[in-house]
Design a protein around this motif. Sequence first.
Motif, mmCIF file in Angstrom:
data_model
loop_
_atom_site.group_PDB
_atom_site.id
_atom_site.type_symbol
_atom_site.label_atom_id
_atom_site.label_comp_id
_atom_site.label_asym_id
_atom_site.label_seq_id
_atom_site.Cartn_x
_atom_site.Cartn_y
_atom_site.Cartn_z
ATOM 1 N N VAL A 106 2.312 -13.871 -27.086
ATOM 2 C CA VAL A 106 1.511 -12.901 -27.834
ATOM 3 C C VAL A 106 1.552 -11.580 -27.076
ATOM 4 O O VAL A 106 1.242 -11.540 -25.881
ATOM 5 N N PRO A 107 1.942 -10.484 -27.730
ATOM 6 C CA PRO A 107 2.031 -9.197 -27.029
ATOM 7 C C PRO A 107 0.710 -8.819 -26.362
ATOM 8 O O PRO A 107 -0.364 -9.034 -26.916
ATOM 9 N N TYR A 108 0.817 -8.236 -25.191
ATOM 10 C CA TYR A 108 -0.289 -7.686 -24.409
ATOM 11 C C TYR A 108 -1.225 -8.747 -23.818
ATOM 12 O O TYR A 108 -2.190 -8.392 -23.138
ATOM 13 N N LEU A 109 -0.971 -10.019 -24.068
ATOM 14 C CA LEU A 109 -1.800 -11.075 -23.500
ATOM 15 C C LEU A 109 -0.910 -12.007 -22.674
ATOM 16 O O LEU A 109 -0.261 -12.899 -23.218
ATOM 17 N N PRO A 110 -0.844 -11.814 -21.347
ATOM 18 C CA PRO A 110 0.050 -12.642 -20.530
ATOM 19 C C PRO A 110 -0.325 -14.110 -20.516
ATOM 20 O O PRO A 110 0.523 -14.961 -20.274
ATOM 21 N N VAL A 111 -1.611 -14.425 -20.764
ATOM 22 C CA VAL A 111 -2.031 -15.818 -20.886
ATOM 23 C C VAL A 111 -2.979 -15.924 -22.076
ATOM 24 O O VAL A 111 -3.557 -14.932 -22.529
ATOM 25 N N ASP A 112 -3.138 -17.137 -22.563
ATOM 26 C CA ASP A 112 -4.103 -17.401 -23.622
ATOM 27 C C ASP A 112 -5.498 -17.376 -23.009
ATOM 28 O O ASP A 112 -5.810 -18.205 -22.150
ATOM 29 N N PRO A 113 -6.360 -16.444 -23.405
ATOM 30 C CA PRO A 113 -7.695 -16.365 -22.794
ATOM 31 C C PRO A 113 -8.473 -17.673 -22.871
ATOM 32 O O PRO A 113 -9.265 -17.973 -21.981
#
Length: 555
Positions: A356-363
């Motif tokens: 997912v762009p701009y999210l290096p990990v799944d929050p």
Amino acid sequence: MLNYNKYRRFETINFKERTWPNNSIEKAPIWCSVDLRDGNQALINPMNIDEKIEFFNLLVKLGFKEIEVGFPSASQIEYDFLRRLIDENYIPDDVVVQVLTQARPHLIEKTFEALKGVKQAIVHIYNSTSVLQRDVVFNMSKDEIKEIAIEGTELVKKYASDFEGKIFLEYSPESFTGTEVEYALEVCDAVADVWGASQDNKIIINLPSTVQMDTPNIFADQIEYMCRNFKNRDRVIVSVHPHNDRGTGVADAELALLAGADRVEGTLFGNGERTGNVDILTVAYNMFSHGVNPMLNLENINEIIEIYERCVKIPVHVRHPYAGNLVFTAFSGSHQDAINKGMKKYEERGSKLWEVPYLPVDPSDLGREYEPLVRINSQSGKGGVAFVMDHCFGYKLPKAMQQEFAEVVQKISEVKGEVQPNEILEAFKKEYLDLDEPFKLINMSISDVDHGSNETTKVKAKIKYNNVEIDIEGVGNGPIDSLGKALYNSKLINISIMDYKEHALSKGSEAEAAAYVYMKRNDIDKKTFGVGVDSNITRASIKSIISAINRLYKL
């Protein structure tokens, strides 16, 4: 102008044989938390014993197997804290506590007194070896400085020989980054020899970036030089303890691991003297984001933050990597749009890989919620508004509708700044769901007819237009088409239905459905959406038509 001529680089190494740039981090190091010593001594108001115990229990829960608990020979509260850990059985069998002491006989004696009854412990001794400290602090030669390290090792070995528990030795050439690597190697090898280190009785050689003096690649060169030149590498656990004076503590740790380090000492959120230590959480989450098991239990970042802030009394910065309140939040319209599209693709594909762009990990892997991912202000755009409507309230706005509603929210944000999700929902209701002027549906009946064509549905309805009740009737290929024709036949309006979508609401009201109709007013070429929500999808569709008409014909 800054007097930059006042400073110069200290040349510690010229190492062209480096191989670390070709390496990658494939596994987690041995982690050692120094929060309760190095971090605690940097607090304006150090933790009391109860806070220390709560923090120690947190570190155990997170999975740390080596925890530095203090300097028991130098502070009564740290002595008493260690005794409580031992006497009240707080230390699990698989956890090794670490204590720091200077290499002085009476301090080492008191350290072992504090450790009495512990099953295993790391005794950490140190002395400064740097060029600057040898000159301005100790006024000693290299041989004299090395002798301090040797004598300290002999003392620890003497006390360890009579100690019931297992003692491991850790030695740090303090201010390693300001020490000639050849000399640092000489001192460390001498200490390992005196200790009798072997493959079965390893020594921890901790190479601290006590003060960052150069770029991280130079630190990596220093570490690789040491790893490649120890007399016997197999008898040494190479540890690093990066501080953060130049703001590159995480980079120092990561490059040191590439260069051969086995162990990292640091703190949660980088607390520590001056600018702090390396933030172990950031290094661990960085590994996690590359598919490497960090070997720590970090799935609930909010709990870690809560205990840390209460015990340490330092707030976690809103932009702190992974943990900051705003690090998974986008205000920029283009970022919001990319996140919104990326989340949809991720869910549609059912992928096992996070992309997912701009999210290096799944929050959510860190225990963070999706709701704060996107926050709406005047910098936001249609993607952000669509994300909030979907992930907070379950409305999946048609693509063509997103810009229309975003413009409504934009006007609100220009007046008041950030717009909260509940305020966005209220604006949505006002614009689409709660409209009953100038048209209001009083009642309606639907019946099947057989005209020998596609027109199989008949609608009869009573509407109120400008407070006058009017009966209308129409036949079409379904309730939506039939109502549209009934309204057209009434001569009150001139509209065309251009598109229609519907879905079940997934948030808050699972039994309800949302319908969206895209409608054109033909006499002035005006287009808009209408929305209807109801537990019955047909009624939701009808409501969406009335909503659109009211938007097209509102006074």
